[in-house]
Design an enzyme around this catalytic site. Structure first.
Site, short mmCIF file in Angstrom:
data_model
loop_
_atom_site.label_atom_id
_atom_site.label_comp_id
_atom_site.label_asym_id
_atom_site.label_seq_id
_atom_site.Cartn_x
_atom_site.Cartn_y
_atom_site.Cartn_z
N GLU A 224 0.81 -1.22 0.00
CA GLU A 224 0.00 0.00 0.00
C GLU A 224 0.84 1.27 0.00
OE1 GLU A 224 -2.15 0.99 3.71
OE2 GLU A 224 -1.44 -0.93 4.47
N SER A 278 -7.71 5.09 8.42
CA SER A 278 -8.25 4.60 9.69
C SER A 278 -7.26 4.88 10.80
CB SER A 278 -8.53 3.10 9.60
OG SER A 278 -9.50 2.85 8.61
N SER A 281 0.04 6.69 9.01
CA SER A 281 1.43 6.35 8.72
C SER A 281 2.16 7.61 8.27
CB SER A 281 1.53 5.28 7.63
OG SER A 281 1.25 4.00 8.13
N ARG A 293 9.26 4.38 6.48
CA ARG A 293 8.15 4.71 7.38
C ARG A 293 8.77 5.16 8.70
NH1 ARG A 293 4.74 2.70 11.40
NH2 ARG A 293 2.54 3.23 11.15
#
Length: 459
Positions: A224, A278, A281, A293
């Protein structure tokens, strides 16, 4: 610094894709096989679109996606010859229609669909009825059932992808409706058109078996974050129907003169990319293929909606935002001035700054006097302030000045975008500017579509 790598499913049940050293080994029912290097082989049978025709064949040397009618053939004769060969390769070697990309998130499913507008008479004659039905259904409606929505205002028009001209449509529906979507795929016999869908997000893993067993469809699962970055850069590059995709708020600290201004993401790297779905990140992006990340938080859009449902009885994100727009969070939150009687001047804390989110709720008198709208507004402010605080600290630690906020939490959410803009500007003393993008939460789905059309450059 971590190097992000695409996550492609290397193993699977019988009939799924198997990838080995960039070579496709076997495709589902012999129809489609996808190689790790982005190539795609198609047999003469249908695969989610057209029967054999001018658009079918092997996908090995597609050139890059672009706007415009033809490749510009400037340069040496040899270069012009290579460009002509490349253009012809695109025309021969593109995937059959329809072209979809899907991002199955924890709260929302985002779907992008490319509608070709340059279909020839020959193609239309060869087109199977199922494909015509899909195109009519998706493009003639703006709502699908009770919860599916096509965001017409986001449509990208006259976009050239893989040598075809068309419109890119953006569709969303709640993830909880995914079983109905899969059942619809079965009822409409989608598997007769296409055996593989490019999908990203956690739901690509969660619903993989349901797609296979109920609808006889295979998912090509994509990472993703790879899709997010790829899709974001592509949409920004092609622009929003001639207008910039990116914007910011001028004078964010002054509510009276705060105005939205367009801007471009020229030389975008490095950037801090804050993806608010939701959960949240936060990525430090140094190039399209080089990012890490940095961190994240579980307090995101899902938290806002979940708490609003508990506190106010609302049912949808739109309803929660509508309530928040009418509320006053200062009736719920304890401010600096509630403690100091004014500003905390020594550290530059204004009296209007939140000292304690929901701090007034320890008082029964306060609890009895607030409205549901106040609770919704305080919840929104609490979640947004937390995200802004973490993003600013990450930007400082990573020494990155460009902070870009994306994700469906920001959809129709002017309160949060302006609050994030204010927070970045105020706490950085004007050194950080919050940037936002018009297509907010659809970049993952666009990135998945691009995998379907994935290209390789000629040496």
């Amino acid at each position: 610094m971590d190097k992000a790598k695409s996550m492609m499913d290397k193993k699977g049940a019988p009939g799924t894709f198997h990838v080995n050293n960039g070579q496709s080994q076997r495709g589902f029912n012999g129809q489609v096989a996808v190689a790790a290097n982005g190539g795609c082989c198609s047999s003469s049978s249908n695969a989610f679109g057209l029967s054999t025709g001018p658009n079918s064949g092997t996908l090995e040397n597609l050139h890059h996606l672009h706007r415009g009618d033809d490749v510009e053939c400037n340069g040496s004769p040899a270069k012009r010859c290579r460009l002509r060969r490349r253009t012809e390769s695109v025309r021969r070697n593109r995937p059959p229609f329809p072209w979809f990309g899907m991002d199955i998130g924890g709260t929302l499913v985002k779907l992008v669909y490319f509608e070709p507008v340059d279909i020839t008479a020959e193609e239309e004659q060869e087109e199977v009825e199922n494909l015509k039905s899909i195109r009519r259904y998706l493009t003639s409606n703006v709502a699908y059932g009770k919860t599916g929505v096509r965001d017409v205002h986001l449509e990208l028009r006259n976009l050239t992808m893989c040598g075809r001209t068309g419109n890119l449509h953006f569709i969303r529906f709640p993830t909880q409706a995914m079983p109905r979507f899969i059942q619809m795929g079965h009822d409409k016999n989608f598997s007769s058109l296409h055996t593989t869908l490019c999908a990203t997000g956690g739901g690509a893993y969660k619903f993989e078996n349901d797609f296979r067993t109920v609808a006889d469809l295979e998912l090509l699962k994509l990472d993703e974050l790879d899709c997010l970055i790829r899709g974001l850069l592509f949409v920004d590059r092609v622009s929003f129907n001639g207008h910039p995709e990116c914007y910011y708020f001028q004078n964010p600290s002054d509510t009276q003169s705060c105005v939205k201004k367009p801007c471009t993401l020229d030389n975008p790297f490095p950037m801090l990319l804050v993806n608010i779905g939701s959960g949240v990140s936060i990525l430090a992006v140094y190039s399209e293929n080089n990012y890490k990340r940095v961190t994240g938080t579980s307090l995101g859009g899902g938290t806002f909606l979940g708490l609003c449902c508990l506190l106010t009885g609302c049912e949808t994100f739109e309803e929660a935002l509508e309530m928040a727009s009418k509320g006053d969070s200062t009736n719920v939150d304890k401010l600096v001035k509630d403690i100091y009687g004014g500003d905390y001047e020594r550290f530059g804390l204004q009296g209007s700054a939140v000292a304690s989110s929901f701090g007034h709720m320890m008082s029964k008198e306060k609890r009895d006097s607030i409205s549901k709208e106040d609770l919704a507004r305080a919840t929104l402010v609490t979640i947004t302030n937390n995200i802004g605080s973490i993003a600013r600290m990450c930007a400082v630690n990573e020494k990155i000045e460009r902070v870009v906020f994306v994700g469906n939490f920001l959809r129709i959410n002017t309160v949060s975008t302006k609050l994030l803009a204010y927070a970045m500007d105020f706490w950085s003393k004007g050194q950080l500017r919050a940037l936002f993008l018009e297509h907010e939460g659809y970049f993952g789905a666009v990135g998945a579509l691009m995998e379907l059309l994935k290209t390789t450059e000629d040496p």
